[in-house]
Design an enzyme around this catalytic site. Structure first.
Site, PDB file in Angstrom:
ATOM      1  N   ASP A 213     -10.662  -8.255   2.498  1.00  0.00           N
ATOM      2  CA  ASP A 213      -9.392  -7.617   2.151  1.00  0.00           C
ATOM      3  C   ASP A 213      -8.644  -8.493   1.151  1.00  0.00           C
ATOM      4  O   ASP A 213      -8.177  -9.580   1.499  1.00  0.00           O
ATOM      5  CB  ASP A 213      -8.560  -7.435   3.424  1.00  0.00           C
ATOM      6  CG  ASP A 213      -7.193  -6.823   3.168  1.00  0.00           C
ATOM      7  OD1 ASP A 213      -6.918  -6.446   2.006  1.00  0.00           O
ATOM      8  OD2 ASP A 213      -6.409  -6.730   4.138  1.00  0.00           O
TER       9      ASP A 213
ATOM     10  N   HIS B 107      -8.476  -2.772   3.717  1.00  0.00           N
ATOM     11  CA  HIS B 107      -7.114  -3.136   4.101  1.00  0.00           C
ATOM     12  C   HIS B 107      -6.532  -2.229   5.171  1.00  0.00           C
ATOM     13  O   HIS B 107      -5.533  -2.579   5.803  1.00  0.00           O
ATOM     14  CB  HIS B 107      -6.213  -3.101   2.862  1.00  0.00           C
ATOM     15  CG  HIS B 107      -4.825  -3.593   3.112  1.00  0.00           C
ATOM     16  ND1 HIS B 107      -4.544  -4.881   3.561  1.00  0.00           N
ATOM     17  CD2 HIS B 107      -3.617  -2.981   3.010  1.00  0.00           C
ATOM     18  CE1 HIS B 107      -3.246  -5.032   3.704  1.00  0.00           C
ATOM     19  NE2 HIS B 107      -2.650  -3.899   3.380  1.00  0.00           N
TER      20      HIS B 107
ATOM     21  N   SER C 122       0.154  -5.698   6.812  1.00  0.00           N
ATOM     22  CA  SER C 122       0.420  -5.796   5.379  1.00  0.00           C
ATOM     23  C   SER C 122       1.839  -6.331   5.132  1.00  0.00           C
ATOM     24  O   SER C 122       2.165  -7.428   5.579  1.00  0.00           O
ATOM     25  CB  SER C 122       0.193  -4.431   4.732  1.00  0.00           C
ATOM     26  OG  SER C 122       0.124  -4.523   3.332  1.00  0.00           O
TER      27      SER C 122
END
Length: 420
Positions: A322, A387, A265
């Site tokens: 995602d 995610h 991320s």
């Protein structure tokens, strides 16, 4: 491994750091229940990455680090490359595990363990690596005074973001074929970092990161601020990286060396920016490779071109379900990721769109997976699960090829529990 009926996740592995002090939400989709809970077992480890006897990498490590752009290794996914991706994924998971997410704790947003025992406490005591440096990222803007009245919004400017580790075990160095340096980043963990994530317009790189006589590289402004901002108490993340990499290159200049930067991320974005900085700052850097999980877009086309010119190898692991991988900005200048190629647009329109500071470019080689292959229910209204780092590692562990997305349960079982 996760059972077929549950995907367990925790805010520590989402990389999106929502400002909540506890995770107790339950959501039901069909007959399946998705719990937000602790998904990491410090006593078990992952058998598919811990057994050194599974493969010898010394003859193929450059292939696995992108020297040939991973051609022929991703579809179908090479089993030895799979193990390497998962191995680096565990270093990212350790970065999450070391971070103090408890807002009521006096050590909130710091590392829970000393450098000497970090990897041991995260189940990576047999990895052969030693942590040599903690790293902190600083937000450029302080939180408004009124947020102090709301404990869930409290957030320090500087937070522990990851670590640098060097392989020091001779047996592991022999297996890897070189001494490997790992830089591992967690995802978003504080409200301040979340606010920086929202600064999604592109901004020019500072002069010491932008080569002369080259189209201006631009990156997401929030990521750059987190990377370059310092305080009286803490060096910037950039200064820490440059100092540490300089020391490492001086110390190990007479032996084969690799630098592997990995993150999830926000950490994936910082990993890409770090690789760019290292290969720009150090003219004779060794092979620098990024292995990123669920990362957003980072910069414009000029940024990508400079990455490629510097010889940086980037492998992006992407879950097509995602949404984080589809931000920031939009992409129209890349035939690999869009039906609209640059050549299809008038030059004046292209220029206008670039001036909006929202025109990004994808970087590197992509390993595209889909959580729908695990279960269609996972993707229905459950962004967090798509995610989650755990989902990414589960997908990598089971992916075969685009024509056969997942290994059968029987094959997975045999891989994870080989007979003697």
């Amino acid at each position: 491994m996760h059972s077929s009926n549950h995907i367990h996740l925790t805010k520590q592995h989402l990389g999106l750091g929502l400002p909540t002090s506890k995770c107790s939400t339950l959501s039901k989709v069909g007959a399946r229940t998705f719990k937000i809970t602790c998904s990491w077992n410090s006593g078990s480890g992952h058998c598919y990455v811990s057994d050194r006897a599974l493969t010898q990498l010394r003859d193929r490590w450059m292939e696995f680090h992108g020297i040939k752009n991973w051609e022929g290794l991703l579809d179908p996914l090479d089993d030895d490359l799979r193990k390497e991706i998962l191995r680096y994924g565990e270093f990212v998971e350790a970065a999450y595990r070391c971070f103090d997410f408890d807002m009521s704790s006096p050590t909130y947003a710091t590392c829970l363990y000393p450098e000497s025992s970090m990897l041991t406490n995260c189940g990576l005591d047999k990895s052969g690596y030693k942590v040599i440096k903690n790293m902190y990222a600083t937000c450029a803007t302080q939180m408004p005074q009124w947020t102090k009245r709301f404990p869930n919004l409290s957030s320090p400017r500087s937070s522990w973001i990851g670590y640098v580790a060097v392989c020091e075990d001779e047996e592991e160095i022999a297996r890897l074929g070189r001494r490997d340096v790992v830089i591992a980043y967690r995802g978003t963990g504080t409200t301040s970092e979340w606010l920086e994530n929202l600064r999604a317009t592109l901004t020019c790189l500072p002069d010491d990161m932008a080569p002369e006589n080259y189209d201006q590289p631009m990156v997401q402004s929030g990521f750059l601020r987190l990377y370059t901002t310092n305080t009286q108490c803490n060096l910037s993340l950039q200064d820490t990286i440059r100092e540490e990499i300089g020391n490492i290159l001086d110390k190990y200049n007479d032996e084969p060396l690799s630098i592997t930067i990995t993150g999830h991320s926000l950490g994936a974005a910082l990993a890409t920016l770090t690789a760019y900085d290292i290969t720009t700052k150090f003219n004779h850097a060794p092979i620098v490779t990024v292995v990123s999980f669920g990362g957003p877009r980072v910069g414009n086309r000029s940024f990508r071109c400079q990455l490629e010119k510097n010889g940086t190898n980037v492998l992006r692991i992407v879950n097509s379900d995602d949404p984080v991988t589809k931000v920031s900005g939009f992409v129209i200048d890349d035939k690999r990721t869009s039906s609209m190629a640059t050549g299809a647009l008038p030059s004046w329109l292209q220029k206008c769109m670039e001036e909006t500071q929202w025109l990004y470019a994808e970087v590197g080689k992509e390993l595209r997976l889909s959580s729908k292959d695990l279960s269609p229910q996972i993707t229905k209204g459950n962004v967090a699960t798509c995610h989650d780092l755990k989902t990414y590692l589960h997908l990598v562990n089971n992916f075969v090829s685009t024509s056969c997305p997942l290994r059968t349960k029987e094959k997975v079982h045999k891989k994870e529990h080989p007979t003697t």
